[in-house]
Design a protein around this motif. Structure first.
Motif, PDB file in Angstrom:
ATOM      1  N   GLY A  21     -13.928  -1.708  -8.750  1.00 37.43           N
ATOM      2  CA  GLY A  21     -14.961  -2.593  -8.242  1.00 37.43           C
ATOM      3  C   GLY A  21     -15.869  -1.865  -7.270  1.00 37.43           C
ATOM      4  O   GLY A  21     -15.891  -0.636  -7.211  1.00 37.43           O
ATOM      5  N   THR A  22     -16.597  -2.617  -6.477  1.00 39.79           N
ATOM      6  CA  THR A  22     -17.587  -2.015  -5.589  1.00 39.79           C
ATOM      7  C   THR A  22     -17.084  -1.862  -4.160  1.00 39.79           C
ATOM      8  O   THR A  22     -17.675  -1.125  -3.384  1.00 39.79           O
ATOM      9  CB  THR A  22     -18.861  -2.890  -5.543  1.00 39.79           C
ATOM     10  N   LYS A  23     -15.985  -2.530  -3.803  1.00 38.99           N
ATOM     11  CA  LYS A  23     -15.585  -2.571  -2.403  1.00 38.99           C
ATOM     12  C   LYS A  23     -14.344  -1.750  -2.079  1.00 38.99           C
ATOM     13  O   LYS A  23     -14.177  -1.304  -0.956  1.00 38.99           O
ATOM     14  CB  LYS A  23     -15.337  -4.020  -1.980  1.00 38.99           C
ATOM     15  N   LEU A  24     -13.460  -1.595  -3.063  1.00 38.16           N
ATOM     16  CA  LEU A  24     -12.159  -0.994  -2.783  1.00 38.16           C
ATOM     17  C   LEU A  24     -11.960   0.288  -3.576  1.00 38.16           C
ATOM     18  O   LEU A  24     -12.569   0.491  -4.629  1.00 38.16           O
ATOM     19  CB  LEU A  24     -11.034  -1.967  -3.140  1.00 38.16           C
ATOM     20  N   ARG A  25     -11.104   1.143  -3.055  1.00 40.51           N
ATOM     21  CA  ARG A  25     -10.616   2.304  -3.773  1.00 40.51           C
ATOM     22  C   ARG A  25      -9.097   2.243  -3.732  1.00 40.51           C
ATOM     23  O   ARG A  25      -8.523   1.733  -2.782  1.00 40.51           O
ATOM     24  CB  ARG A  25     -11.095   3.605  -3.122  1.00 40.51           C
ATOM     25  N   SER A  26      -8.456   2.776  -4.752  1.00 38.31           N
ATOM     26  CA  SER A  26      -7.006   2.753  -4.839  1.00 38.31           C
ATOM     27  C   SER A  26      -6.462   4.162  -4.740  1.00 38.31           C
ATOM     28  O   SER A  26      -7.000   5.082  -5.350  1.00 38.31           O
ATOM     29  CB  SER A  26      -6.577   2.125  -6.171  1.00 38.31           C
ATOM     30  N   ALA A  27      -5.428   4.350  -3.936  1.00 35.79           N
ATOM     31  CA  ALA A  27      -4.769   5.646  -3.805  1.00 35.79           C
ATOM     32  C   ALA A  27      -3.280   5.447  -4.018  1.00 35.79           C
ATOM     33  O   ALA A  27      -2.668   4.576  -3.400  1.00 35.79           O
ATOM     34  CB  ALA A  27      -5.027   6.238  -2.423  1.00 35.79           C
ATOM     35  N   THR A  28      -2.706   6.241  -4.925  1.00 39.13           N
ATOM     36  CA  THR A  28      -1.277   6.138  -5.183  1.00 39.13           C
ATOM     37  C   THR A  28      -0.612   7.478  -4.920  1.00 39.13           C
ATOM     38  O   THR A  28      -1.244   8.531  -5.004  1.00 39.13           O
ATOM     39  CB  THR A  28      -0.985   5.722  -6.639  1.00 39.13           C
ATOM     40  N   SER A  29       0.669   7.426  -4.571  1.00 34.06           N
ATOM     41  CA  SER A  29       1.432   8.656  -4.352  1.00 34.06           C
ATOM     42  C   SER A  29       2.870   8.407  -4.761  1.00 34.06           C
ATOM     43  O   SER A  29       3.234   7.285  -5.131  1.00 34.06           O
ATOM     44  CB  SER A  29       1.352   9.073  -2.879  1.00 34.06           C
ATOM     45  N   ASN A  30       3.688   9.438  -4.673  1.00 36.18           N
ATOM     46  CA  ASN A  30       5.108   9.337  -5.049  1.00 36.18           C
ATOM     47  C   ASN A  30       5.272   8.743  -6.448  1.00 36.18           C
ATOM     48  O   ASN A  30       6.019   7.794  -6.659  1.00 36.18           O
ATOM     49  CB  ASN A  30       5.894   8.492  -4.034  1.00 36.18           C
ATOM     50  N   ASN A  31       4.553   9.312  -7.418  1.00 35.49           N
ATOM     51  CA  ASN A  31       4.652   8.852  -8.801  1.00 35.49           C
ATOM     52  C   ASN A  31       4.377   7.366  -8.955  1.00 35.49           C
ATOM     53  O   ASN A  31       5.026   6.672  -9.732  1.00 35.49           O
ATOM     54  CB  ASN A  31       6.027   9.183  -9.381  1.00 35.49           C
ATOM     55  N   GLY A  32       3.421   6.878  -8.168  1.00 37.68           N
ATOM     56  CA  GLY A  32       3.026   5.486  -8.299  1.00 37.68           C
ATOM     57  C   GLY A  32       3.900   4.512  -7.540  1.00 37.68           C
ATOM     58  O   GLY A  32       3.698   3.307  -7.601  1.00 37.68           O
ATOM     59  N   GLN A  33       4.888   5.016  -6.797  1.00 40.11           N
ATOM     60  CA  GLN A  33       5.755   4.107  -6.042  1.00 40.11           C
ATOM     61  C   GLN A  33       5.094   3.591  -4.774  1.00 40.11           C
ATOM     62  O   GLN A  33       5.578   2.644  -4.156  1.00 40.11           O
ATOM     63  CB  GLN A  33       7.060   4.814  -5.666  1.00 40.11           C
ATOM     64  N   HIS A  34       4.002   4.249  -4.373  1.00 47.79           N
ATOM     65  CA  HIS A  34       3.321   3.875  -3.142  1.00 47.79           C
ATOM     66  C   HIS A  34       1.844   3.706  -3.474  1.00 47.79           C
ATOM     67  O   HIS A  34       1.237   4.594  -4.057  1.00 47.79           O
ATOM     68  CB  HIS A  34       3.517   4.974  -2.091  1.00 47.79           C
ATOM     69  N   GLN A  35       1.272   2.552  -3.136  1.00 47.27           N
ATOM     70  CA  GLN A  35      -0.145   2.324  -3.425  1.00 47.27           C
ATOM     71  C   GLN A  35      -0.837   1.737  -2.211  1.00 47.27           C
ATOM     72  O   GLN A  35      -0.347   0.797  -1.592  1.00 47.27           O
ATOM     73  CB  GLN A  35      -0.328   1.382  -4.612  1.00 47.27           C
ATOM     74  N   ARG A  36      -1.978   2.328  -1.885  1.00 54.13           N
ATOM     75  CA  ARG A  36      -2.815   1.795  -0.824  1.00 54.13           C
ATOM     76  C   ARG A  36      -4.180   1.458  -1.390  1.00 54.13           C
ATOM     77  O   ARG A  36      -4.683   2.154  -2.263  1.00 54.13           O
ATOM     78  CB  ARG A  36      -3.008   2.853   0.282  1.00 54.13           C
ATOM     79  N   LEU A  37      -4.764   0.368  -0.899  1.00 60.50           N
ATOM     80  CA  LEU A  37      -6.144   0.051  -1.207  1.00 60.50           C
ATOM     81  C   LEU A  37      -6.978   0.390   0.022  1.00 60.50           C
ATOM     82  O   LEU A  37      -6.636   0.007   1.137  1.00 60.50           O
ATOM     83  CB  LEU A  37      -6.302  -1.430  -1.569  1.00 60.50           C
ATOM     84  N   MET A  38      -8.045   1.147  -0.213  1.00 60.34           N
ATOM     85  CA  MET A  38      -8.891   1.618   0.869  1.00 60.34           C
ATOM     86  C   MET A  38     -10.169   0.789   0.895  1.00 60.34           C
ATOM     87  O   MET A  38     -10.717   0.437  -0.151  1.00 60.34           O
ATOM     88  CB  MET A  38      -9.258   3.095   0.650  1.00 60.34           C
TER      89      MET A  38
END
Ligand SMILES: [Zn+2]
Length: 121
Positions: A5-22
């Motif tokens: 979308g236009t407002k958020l970015r997604s960042a994942t780590s640990n093979n997708g076990q951890h996800q943050r929305l920026m």
């Protein structure tokens, strides 16, 4: 970091076990991240709507520094405290910045694709 979308970015780590929305914070003029998936630490509830997101509970950012100066042990300073509900940021009164106590629309991500920090979008 992926564009959603236009407002958020997604960042994942640990093979997708951890996800943050920026998202961009117009109070601090910087990026904040909200953990929505984690196998270890705390995480926030997310309503799944990338254009009108709601996160629960509130987000509280604290620092043990005041500018360059380290605070005495055990002391923390609030840098930003807010709710995101239905695509709007509600800043709590204890946020020490210009938007304390105000509610504003969650802004679009302010950077053109492929320019933010050299990270591929
Ligand atoms: Zn902020």
């Amino acid at each position: 970091m992926a564009q959603i979308g236009t407002k958020l970015r997604s960042a994942t780590s640990n093979n997708g076990q951890h996800q943050r929305l920026m998202h961009w914070c117009p109070g601090c003029d910087e990026v904040h991240g909200i953990t929505i998936k984690s196998s270890l630490g705390p995480k926030w509830q997310f309503n799944g709507d990338y254009e009108r997101p709601t996160f629960n509970p509130s987000v509280l950012l604290q620092s043990n520094h005041d500018g360059e100066k380290r605070l005495p042990a055990g002391q923390m300073r609030t840098e930003c405290h807010y709710f995101i509900r239905d695509g709007r940021i509600e800043f709590c009164g204890d946020s020490p910045h210009k938007l304390a106590g105000q509610t504003v629309d969650l802004p679009d991500w302010p950077y053109a694709p492929s320019t933010y920090g050299g990270i591929d979008e």
